[in-house]
Each structure stands twice: as structure tokens, then as C-alpha cells.
Design a protein around this motif. Sequence first.
Motif, PDB file in Angstrom:
ATOM      1  N   MET A   1     -11.637 -18.593  36.545  1.00  0.00           N
ATOM      2  CA  MET A   1     -12.394 -18.048  35.439  1.00  0.00           C
ATOM      3  C   MET A   1     -12.683 -19.185  34.453  1.00  0.00           C
ATOM      4  SD  MET A   1     -11.199 -15.455  32.398  1.00  0.00           S
ATOM      5  CE  MET A   1     -10.912 -14.077  33.421  1.00  0.00           C
ATOM      6  N   THR A   2     -13.867 -19.230  33.979  1.00  0.00           N
ATOM      7  CA  THR A   2     -14.255 -20.207  32.981  1.00  0.00           C
ATOM      8  C   THR A   2     -14.609 -19.462  31.701  1.00  0.00           C
ATOM      9  OG1 THR A   2     -15.147 -21.656  34.685  1.00  0.00           O
ATOM     10  CG2 THR A   2     -15.874 -22.048  32.431  1.00  0.00           C
ATOM     11  N   VAL A   3     -14.044 -19.939  30.601  1.00  0.00           N
ATOM     12  CA  VAL A   3     -14.303 -19.315  29.311  1.00  0.00           C
ATOM     13  C   VAL A   3     -14.880 -20.376  28.386  1.00  0.00           C
ATOM     14  CG1 VAL A   3     -13.250 -18.143  27.334  1.00  0.00           C
ATOM     15  CG2 VAL A   3     -12.394 -17.718  29.627  1.00  0.00           C
ATOM     16  N   THR A   4     -15.969 -20.040  27.734  1.00  0.00           N
ATOM     17  CA  THR A   4     -16.573 -20.958  26.775  1.00  0.00           C
ATOM     18  C   THR A   4     -16.076 -20.579  25.381  1.00  0.00           C
ATOM     19  OG1 THR A   4     -18.531 -21.118  28.166  1.00  0.00           O
ATOM     20  CG2 THR A   4     -18.741 -21.865  25.889  1.00  0.00           C
ATOM     21  N   LEU A   5     -15.417 -21.532  24.735  1.00  0.00           N
ATOM     22  CA  LEU A   5     -14.851 -21.293  23.406  1.00  0.00           C
ATOM     23  C   LEU A   5     -15.715 -21.920  22.333  1.00  0.00           C
ATOM     24  CD1 LEU A   5     -11.151 -22.230  24.217  1.00  0.00           C
ATOM     25  CD2 LEU A   5     -12.114 -19.937  24.101  1.00  0.00           C
ATOM     26  N   LYS A   6     -15.645 -21.345  21.153  1.00  0.00           N
ATOM     27  CA  LYS A   6     -16.296 -21.975  20.004  1.00  0.00           C
ATOM     28  C   LYS A   6     -15.593 -23.310  19.760  1.00  0.00           C
ATOM     29  CE  LYS A   6     -17.237 -17.559  17.804  1.00  0.00           C
ATOM     30  NZ  LYS A   6     -16.902 -16.706  16.641  1.00  0.00           N
ATOM     31  N   PRO A   7     -16.330 -24.337  19.352  1.00  0.00           N
ATOM     32  CA  PRO A   7     -15.721 -25.662  19.182  1.00  0.00           C
ATOM     33  C   PRO A   7     -14.516 -25.673  18.242  1.00  0.00           C
ATOM     34  CG  PRO A   7     -18.103 -25.826  19.098  1.00  0.00           C
ATOM     35  CD  PRO A   7     -17.769 -24.377  19.129  1.00  0.00           C
ATOM     36  N   ASP A   8     -14.603 -24.952  17.120  1.00  0.00           N
ATOM     37  CA  ASP A   8     -13.479 -24.966  16.185  1.00  0.00           C
ATOM     38  C   ASP A   8     -12.254 -24.267  16.765  1.00  0.00           C
ATOM     39  OD1 ASP A   8     -15.020 -22.629  16.024  1.00  0.00           O
ATOM     40  OD2 ASP A   8     -14.315 -22.166  14.010  1.00  0.00           O
ATOM     41  N   LEU A   9     -12.451 -23.221  17.559  1.00  0.00           N
ATOM     42  CA  LEU A   9     -11.338 -22.528  18.207  1.00  0.00           C
ATOM     43  C   LEU A   9     -10.717 -23.426  19.270  1.00  0.00           C
ATOM     44  CD1 LEU A   9      -9.586 -20.036  18.664  1.00  0.00           C
ATOM     45  CD2 LEU A   9     -11.383 -19.142  20.147  1.00  0.00           C
ATOM     46  N   GLU A  10     -11.553 -24.122  20.001  1.00  0.00           N
ATOM     47  CA  GLU A  10     -11.047 -25.027  21.032  1.00  0.00           C
ATOM     48  C   GLU A  10     -10.202 -26.127  20.412  1.00  0.00           C
ATOM     49  OE1 GLU A  10     -12.672 -27.607  24.851  1.00  0.00           O
ATOM     50  OE2 GLU A  10     -14.111 -26.594  23.543  1.00  0.00           O
ATOM     51  N   GLU A  11     -10.644 -26.660  19.277  1.00  0.00           N
ATOM     52  CA  GLU A  11      -9.874 -27.709  18.590  1.00  0.00           C
ATOM     53  C   GLU A  11      -8.523 -27.174  18.116  1.00  0.00           C
ATOM     54  OE1 GLU A  11     -12.182 -29.399  15.426  1.00  0.00           O
ATOM     55  OE2 GLU A  11     -13.866 -29.861  16.763  1.00  0.00           O
ATOM     56  N   GLU A  12      -8.533 -25.969  17.567  1.00  0.00           N
ATOM     57  CA  GLU A  12      -7.292 -25.359  17.077  1.00  0.00           C
ATOM     58  C   GLU A  12      -6.307 -25.129  18.219  1.00  0.00           C
ATOM     59  OE1 GLU A  12      -4.399 -23.674  14.696  1.00  0.00           O
ATOM     60  OE2 GLU A  12      -6.193 -24.771  14.064  1.00  0.00           O
ATOM     61  N   LEU A  13      -6.795 -24.607  19.329  1.00  0.00           N
ATOM     62  CA  LEU A  13      -5.928 -24.372  20.482  1.00  0.00           C
ATOM     63  C   LEU A  13      -5.387 -25.684  21.048  1.00  0.00           C
ATOM     64  CD1 LEU A  13      -7.942 -21.549  22.274  1.00  0.00           C
ATOM     65  CD2 LEU A  13      -5.756 -21.310  21.068  1.00  0.00           C
ATOM     66  N   ALA A  14      -6.222 -26.694  21.097  1.00  0.00           N
ATOM     67  CA  ALA A  14      -5.786 -28.005  21.595  1.00  0.00           C
ATOM     68  C   ALA A  14      -4.706 -28.590  20.687  1.00  0.00           C
ATOM     69  CB  ALA A  14      -6.978 -28.950  21.698  1.00  0.00           C
ATOM     70  N   ALA A  15      -4.866 -28.443  19.370  1.00  0.00           N
ATOM     71  CA  ALA A  15      -3.875 -28.962  18.431  1.00  0.00           C
ATOM     72  C   ALA A  15      -2.544 -28.226  18.586  1.00  0.00           C
ATOM     73  CB  ALA A  15      -4.396 -28.837  17.001  1.00  0.00           C
ATOM     74  N   ARG A  16      -2.604 -26.914  18.729  1.00  0.00           N
ATOM     75  CA  ARG A  16      -1.366 -26.139  18.906  1.00  0.00           C
ATOM     76  C   ARG A  16      -0.689 -26.492  20.224  1.00  0.00           C
ATOM     77  NH1 ARG A  16      -2.139 -20.037  16.547  1.00  0.00           N
ATOM     78  NH2 ARG A  16      -3.052 -20.631  14.554  1.00  0.00           N
ATOM     79  N   ALA A  17      -1.478 -26.671  21.266  1.00  0.00           N
ATOM     80  CA  ALA A  17      -0.921 -27.048  22.569  1.00  0.00           C
ATOM     81  C   ALA A  17      -0.234 -28.401  22.477  1.00  0.00           C
ATOM     82  CB  ALA A  17      -2.029 -27.078  23.615  1.00  0.00           C
ATOM     83  N   LYS A  18      -0.887 -29.353  21.831  1.00  0.00           N
ATOM     84  CA  LYS A  18      -0.324 -30.701  21.697  1.00  0.00           C
ATOM     85  C   LYS A  18       0.981 -30.659  20.930  1.00  0.00           C
ATOM     86  CE  LYS A  18      -1.441 -35.361  20.199  1.00  0.00           C
ATOM     87  NZ  LYS A  18      -2.400 -36.240  19.541  1.00  0.00           N
ATOM     88  N   ALA A  19       1.041 -29.834  19.876  1.00  0.00           N
ATOM     89  CA  ALA A  19       2.253 -29.724  19.065  1.00  0.00           C
ATOM     90  C   ALA A  19       3.424 -29.186  19.889  1.00  0.00           C
ATOM     91  CB  ALA A  19       1.997 -28.816  17.868  1.00  0.00           C
TER      92      ALA A  19
END
Length: 87
Positions: A1-19
Amino acid sequence: MTVTLKPDLEEELAARAKAKGLTTEEFVNRELEKLVAREQASPELSAEERARLLEEWIANHSVGGPPLSDYAVSRESIYKEREDAQL
């Protein structure tokens, strides 16, 4: 499944994942699993079921003591000290 995220949401999720030391994909999968588990654990209740549960809770938490007098719950008894202090 491929999901297209809003850029700001993608950045937030990436930051939380990295943390948390995870890849974005791992983090999103874990969060979605938590969401699904929560919804399965507490499905939406109908109004009748909520009312029944409330009535059961009330029945199991009764005080069993005598009811309060009219004076005990009157405005005069609640504010008596304040009125006495004003005199």
C-alpha cells in the motif's frame, strides 16, 4: 500500500521516528497497530449500552446511608459561614 502524506505531516512523522530510533515506515506501522488495537479493545457503544453501564456503575457505588435533609443541601447551609462573617 502506498500512502501520500502532506509534506508537513511527513516531516513530523519522520522526526518522531528518528527520536525513537526507528525508520519512518516502522514508526508509522507501530502507531497504526496501536490505533487498531485501541479501537478493537473499546468498540463504539450504543446509547443503550452506555446507559446500562452507567446504571450498573451507579448501583455498585451507592453509599447506602440515609439521605441528606433539605437543610443540608440548601443554599443557607452552604453559605452560612460566609453570611456569619459578614455580620
